[in-house]
Scaffold this motif. Structure first.
Motif, PDB file in Angstrom:
ATOM      1  N   UNK A   1       0.861  -1.255   0.084  1.00 19.31           N
ATOM      2  CA  UNK A   1      -0.116   0.069  -0.059  1.00 19.31           C
ATOM      3  C   UNK A   1       0.603   1.227  -0.106  1.00 19.31           C
ATOM      4  N   UNK A   2       0.245   2.386  -0.120  1.00 17.00           N
ATOM      5  CA  UNK A   2       0.973   3.756  -0.171  1.00 17.00           C
ATOM      6  C   UNK A   2       1.954   3.830   0.830  1.00 17.00           C
ATOM      7  N   UNK A   3       1.118   3.841   2.062  1.00 17.17           N
ATOM      8  CA  UNK A   3       1.807   3.903   3.318  1.00 17.17           C
ATOM      9  C   UNK A   3       2.672   2.775   3.789  1.00 17.17           C
ATOM     10  N   UNK A   4       2.463   1.759   2.911  1.00 23.15           N
ATOM     11  CA  UNK A   4       3.092   0.434   3.302  1.00 23.15           C
ATOM     12  C   UNK A   4       4.427   0.252   3.219  1.00 23.15           C
ATOM     13  N   UNK A   5       5.423  -0.789   3.469  1.00 16.93           N
ATOM     14  CA  UNK A   5       6.582  -0.959   3.543  1.00 16.93           C
ATOM     15  C   UNK A   5       7.152  -0.548   2.039  1.00 16.93           C
ATOM     16  N   UNK A   6       6.831  -1.301   0.947  1.00 12.59           N
ATOM     17  CA  UNK A   6       7.356  -1.038  -0.493  1.00 12.59           C
ATOM     18  C   UNK A   6       6.561   0.063  -1.256  1.00 12.59           C
ATOM     19  N   UNK A   7       5.653   0.737  -0.479  1.00 10.43           N
ATOM     20  CA  UNK A   7       4.619   1.540  -1.053  1.00 10.43           C
ATOM     21  C   UNK A   7       5.533   2.636  -1.737  1.00 10.43           C
ATOM     22  N   UNK A   8       6.393   3.565  -0.986  1.00 10.98           N
ATOM     23  CA  UNK A   8       7.081   4.714  -1.634  1.00 10.98           C
ATOM     24  C   UNK A   8       7.777   4.073  -2.938  1.00 10.98           C
ATOM     25  N   UNK A   9       8.723   3.060  -2.623  1.00 10.14           N
ATOM     26  CA  UNK A   9       9.467   2.588  -3.967  1.00 10.14           C
ATOM     27  C   UNK A   9       8.433   2.255  -5.403  1.00 10.14           C
ATOM     28  N   UNK A  10       7.426   1.365  -5.004  1.00  4.42           N
ATOM     29  CA  UNK A  10       6.342   1.150  -5.968  1.00  4.42           C
ATOM     30  C   UNK A  10       5.810   2.419  -6.649  1.00  4.42           C
ATOM     31  N   UNK A  11       5.483   3.373  -5.810  1.00  4.27           N
ATOM     32  CA  UNK A  11       4.785   4.536  -6.488  1.00  4.27           C
ATOM     33  C   UNK A  11       5.918   5.389  -7.116  1.00  4.27           C
ATOM     34  N   UNK A  12       7.209   5.484  -6.843  1.00  6.19           N
ATOM     35  CA  UNK A  12       8.142   5.996  -7.434  1.00  6.19           C
ATOM     36  C   UNK A  12       8.373   5.336  -8.940  1.00  6.19           C
ATOM     37  N   UNK A  13       8.189   4.022  -9.197  1.00  3.35           N
ATOM     38  CA  UNK A  13       8.214   3.596 -10.200  1.00  3.35           C
ATOM     39  C   UNK A  13       6.876   3.153 -10.928  1.00  3.35           C
ATOM     40  N   UNK A  14       5.742   3.923 -10.572  1.00  6.23           N
ATOM     41  CA  UNK A  14       4.665   3.810 -11.069  1.00  6.23           C
ATOM     42  C   UNK A  14       3.954   2.703 -11.264  1.00  6.23           C
ATOM     43  N   UNK A  15       4.138   1.680 -10.365  1.00  2.69           N
ATOM     44  CA  UNK A  15       3.499   0.291 -10.154  1.00  2.69           C
ATOM     45  C   UNK A  15       2.437   0.284  -9.163  1.00  2.69           C
ATOM     46  N   UNK A  16       1.193   0.109  -9.692  1.00  2.00           N
ATOM     47  CA  UNK A  16       0.139  -0.119  -8.503  1.00  2.00           C
ATOM     48  C   UNK A  16      -0.280  -1.526  -8.487  1.00  2.00           C
TER      49      UNK A  16
ATOM     50  N   UNK B   1      -1.905  -2.638  -4.884  1.00  2.00           N
ATOM     51  CA  UNK B   1      -2.844  -2.451  -3.945  1.00  2.00           C
ATOM     52  C   UNK B   1      -4.142  -1.531  -4.684  1.00  2.00           C
ATOM     53  N   UNK B   2      -5.369  -1.883  -4.622  1.00  2.00           N
ATOM     54  CA  UNK B   2      -6.377  -1.711  -5.374  1.00  2.00           C
ATOM     55  C   UNK B   2      -6.338  -1.746  -6.926  1.00  2.00           C
ATOM     56  N   UNK B   3      -5.727  -2.685  -7.394  1.00  2.00           N
ATOM     57  CA  UNK B   3      -5.532  -2.939  -8.694  1.00  2.00           C
ATOM     58  C   UNK B   3      -5.415  -4.548  -9.067  1.00  2.00           C
ATOM     59  N   UNK B   4      -5.375  -4.777 -10.063  1.00  2.00           N
ATOM     60  CA  UNK B   4      -5.440  -6.317 -10.505  1.00  2.00           C
ATOM     61  C   UNK B   4      -4.399  -7.067  -9.648  1.00  2.00           C
ATOM     62  N   UNK B   5      -3.107  -6.651  -9.956  1.00  2.00           N
ATOM     63  CA  UNK B   5      -2.157  -7.311  -9.352  1.00  2.00           C
ATOM     64  C   UNK B   5      -2.398  -7.779  -7.697  1.00  2.00           C
ATOM     65  N   UNK B   6      -2.949  -6.883  -7.078  1.00  2.00           N
ATOM     66  CA  UNK B   6      -3.318  -7.074  -5.385  1.00  2.00           C
ATOM     67  C   UNK B   6      -4.005  -8.142  -5.481  1.00  2.00           C
ATOM     68  N   UNK B   7      -5.351  -8.102  -6.351  1.00  2.00           N
ATOM     69  CA  UNK B   7      -6.265  -9.076  -6.374  1.00  2.00           C
ATOM     70  C   UNK B   7      -5.597 -10.748  -6.713  1.00  2.00           C
ATOM     71  N   UNK B   8      -5.084 -10.709  -7.834  1.00  2.00           N
ATOM     72  CA  UNK B   8      -4.292 -12.005  -7.870  1.00  2.00           C
ATOM     73  C   UNK B   8      -3.469 -12.356  -6.911  1.00  2.00           C
ATOM     74  N   UNK B   9      -2.388 -11.568  -6.251  1.00  2.00           N
ATOM     75  CA  UNK B   9      -1.646 -11.884  -5.250  1.00  2.00           C
ATOM     76  C   UNK B   9      -2.208 -12.612  -3.847  1.00  2.00           C
ATOM     77  N   UNK B  10      -3.531 -11.883  -3.661  1.00  2.00           N
ATOM     78  CA  UNK B  10      -4.136 -12.353  -2.569  1.00  2.00           C
ATOM     79  C   UNK B  10      -4.764 -13.503  -2.939  1.00  2.00           C
ATOM     80  N   UNK B  11      -5.092 -13.691  -4.044  1.00  2.00           N
ATOM     81  CA  UNK B  11      -6.008 -15.113  -4.425  1.00  2.00           C
ATOM     82  C   UNK B  11      -4.737 -16.190  -4.343  1.00  2.00           C
TER      83      UNK B  11
END
Lengths: 303, 343
Positions: A136-151, A153-163
């Motif tokens: 997530x944005x406030x999460x551990x890897x959030x800042x790094x992910x948002x810097x690289x424009x990767x979403x 959580x609240x997107x398909x990859x998150x749903x797949x990962x959770x599943x």
């Protein structure tokens, strides 16, 4: 697979022995059966009928229309996508994990088995939350992910990962006892006969576990398509984009679109019924395979 | 193809299954690895097969170093104690497996495979069962299929791990004669593991007796039986009476001397007489007589209170008319002395 008849023949023989000493009187028997049937009717048949009757309450036209709605189609598509990714991956992971746990002895083996069971013992909501805390944005890897424009959580990859996380144990759990019962001799024989590792796996190991494997895959698929809790946390409920079928049902229901909600729900119910039917057949074959393996290894130990 | 194991050591944790073992197997011989369980014989066989790898030492096939080659490249036929047949394949498919998995350029054609499998099926006398699954076969039939499967790939050597261990006594006897006959026809270098001394002596050209991770003696069955070089070998190959004896140069005599050497005598090499012969005899009381069988087995108690087993021929027994609780004189016809130092 010839001794099957033998093995299968033994079970009813012992079951049928309800002698006067252990049997119940007629009245008690009917009461017990009545209670069981009542509960089945109340908790399974009634809800199922209601799902379908509500789905068709406003006619077949409305039913089809609510399924053809773009948001509904998107939800179905997303569910199929998530299951389509999670099931094959867990098939591979599951076989690999079961292989190493079923065929080899090593330090930390029981710890690994416990870890595989983790998704079963943790509430799905918590597993979803873990991903939010990680990605997530406030999460551990959030800042790094948002810097690289990767979403995620609240997107398909998150749903797949959770599943994937929630359905991880199904295949492995199903195969571990089977592989343990089979031992390694057939693989060694195949290698000594000149087969490569791949040939050994596909021609010897896989046929020996195929029913157990299929059973695990069916369960895994049913759960992947029906998963609510974990997916709900990471999805963000964006209509037409991050809603899976169970989430879509919930939204429709909360908006008082009962027919549409039940129409989508009826698809899930159909999936459940199909799964149940296939499962029954496969389970029967799988149990036979396990019984056969056990009989073989028992024969080995008699010596 | 000859096999040479040089200075093989293998440890499982702290336990040394094999401790600097050397073994030479000349081409075309049928060699038995004989020993009690835990003596390391199966481990040695699996190392020769490439199913297990030694911690140190080398394995040579025809002088070529194969130590680091795996089972697949060694072209060995391996027969497992519990058959390890592929349970989801028919007898035919089991035997054909080794041919079918070959790389395409060296794989025989379908017709060739069919011919080869049927040749082997008639060799193992199971031609009419080619469509059966392993679970529909008896133990002896399964083991023959396992053997045919191993032979189908025309291996350089044939390795058998307790091949008759899981079979009942009668089938076992039949099958081991059949194996001997087969070896006389095929002449493939073969090694088989057994804990049954009778089996080893009957089937093999040479026997390697193993104990505790060592090879105690290698020799022809005749050699190891009649000229054992260690007490273990003597003990393991047949029944034996152990005495503590004093040995004079010419005629070893058995006395109850705890400080003497160890004297071994096989039960059939003891003679019973009614009267002392003035030499190396000792007195004993007959406690039990079992005359069922080719030999009469007599248990007696020596004058110093040790149990003694004697085996007499039926004729000799009838001649003597021995009775229970009778006192007789026992004379060793041949005895084997091991000096205490050697043990």
């Amino acid at each position: 697979m010839g001794s099957i008849t033998l093995a299968a023949g033994k079970i009813p023989a012992t079951r049928r022995v309800a002698t006067a000493a252990t049997g119940e009187s007629g009245a008690v028997r009917w009461i017990l059966i009545g209670v069981a049937v009542f509960f089945l009717a109340l908790f399974i048949f009634l809800p199922l009928t209601i799902v379908f009757s509500q789905a068709f309450a406003k006619g077949a036209g409305v039913y089809w229309a609510s399924l053809r709605q773009p948001d509904a189609l998107a939800a179905i598509g997303l569910t199929l996508l998530a299951a389509g990714i999670a099931v094959p991956l867990n098939l591979v992971f599951g076989v690999a994990a079961a292989w190493c746990l079923g065929k080899f002895e090593f330090v930390g083996k029981s710890l690994l088995i416990t870890l595989i069971d983790l998704p079963f013992s943790v509430s799905p909501v918590v597993s979803g939350l873990i991903y939010v805390l990680l990605f997530g944005l406030q999460g551990l890897l959030g800042p790094w992910l948002s810097r690289h424009d990767l979403q995620i959580i609240f997107a398909v990859p998150g749903i797949v990962l959770a599943t994937i996380f929630v359905t991880f144990p199904f295949v492995a759990r199903e195969l571990i006892p089977l592989l343990q019962a089979q031992g390694q001799e057939e693989e060694e024989a195949a290698l000594a006969l000149g087969a490569s590792s791949w040939q050994t796996f596909f021609r010897v190991s896989l046929p020996n576990i195929k029913w157990g494997l299929l059973y695990g895959v069916i369960l895994c698929n049913a759960r992947a398509m029906g998963e609510f809790g974990a997916v709900s946390v990471v999805s963000g409920h964006i209509r037409g984009r991050t809603n899976t079928m169970p989430l879509h049902v919930e939204i429709l229901y909360n908006e008082y679109q009962f027919s549409a909600a039940f129409a989508v729900a009826s698809l899930l119910a159909l999936l459940a019924l199909t799964t149940l039917a296939v499962k029954t057949v496969v389970e029967w074959r799988a149990r036979r395979q396990l019984a056969e393996s056990a009989a073989w290894s028992e024969e080995r130990q008699v010596v | 193809m000859s096999i040479e194991a040089k200075d093989i050591t293998k440890k499982f944790g702290q336990f040394a299954a094999l401790d600097h073992v050397d073994l030479n197997i000349p081409s075309g011989e049928l060699v038995a690895l004989l020993g009690p369980s835990g003596s390391g014989k199966t481990t040695l066989l699996r190392i020769i097969a490439g199913l297990e790898f030694a911690d140190s030492g080398t394995i040579l096939f025809d002088g070529q170093d194969t130590t680091h080659r795996n089972a697949r490249d060694r072209r060995v036929g391996f027969v497992f104690q519990h058959y390890a047949l592929f349970r989801h394949m028919t007898v035919f498919e089991n035997i054909a497996f080794g041919l079918k998995v070959r790389p395409r350029n060296v794989r025989p054609s379908k017709e060739q495979i069919y011919a080869k499998v049927h040749e082997l099926l008639s060799l193992i006398q199971l031609k009419n069962l080619s469509g059966r699954y392993p679970s529909q076969l008896s133990g002896g039939q399964r083991q023959r299929v396992a053997l045919a499967r191993a032979l189908a790939v025309e291996p350089n050597v044939l390795l058998l791990d307790e091949p008759f261990g899981s079979l009942d006594a009668k089938v076992r006897l039949e099958l081991r004669r059949w194996l001997r006959q087969l070896h006389d026809e095929v002449h493939i270098t073969s090694v088989f593991v057994t804990h049954d001394q009778e089996e080893a002596l009957e089937v093999s050209d040479r026997v390697a007796v193993m104990n505790d991770g060592h090879i105690e003696q290698v020799g022809s069955p005749d050699d190891v039986y009649h000229h054992p070089i260690t007490p273990f070998v003597y003990n393991f190959l047949g029944n034996v009476n152990l005495f503590h004896g004093r040995v004079d140069e010419e005629t070893p005599a058995i006395h109850n001397a705890a400080t003497g050497n160890l004297v071994y005598v096989r039960p059939h090499l003891l003679e019973i007489q009614r009267h002392p012969n003035g030499g190396s005899n000792f007195r004993a009381v007959i406690k039990h007589i079992n005359s069922a069988g080719p030999l009469v087995k007599i248990q007696a108690l020596s004058e110093w209170g040790a149990p003694v087993q004697v085996e007499l021929s039926q004729e000799r027994f009838r001649e003597l008319q021995l009775l229970k609780e009778e006192t007789v004189f026992i004379i060793p016809k041949e005895l084997k002395v091991f000096h205490k130092k050697a043990i």
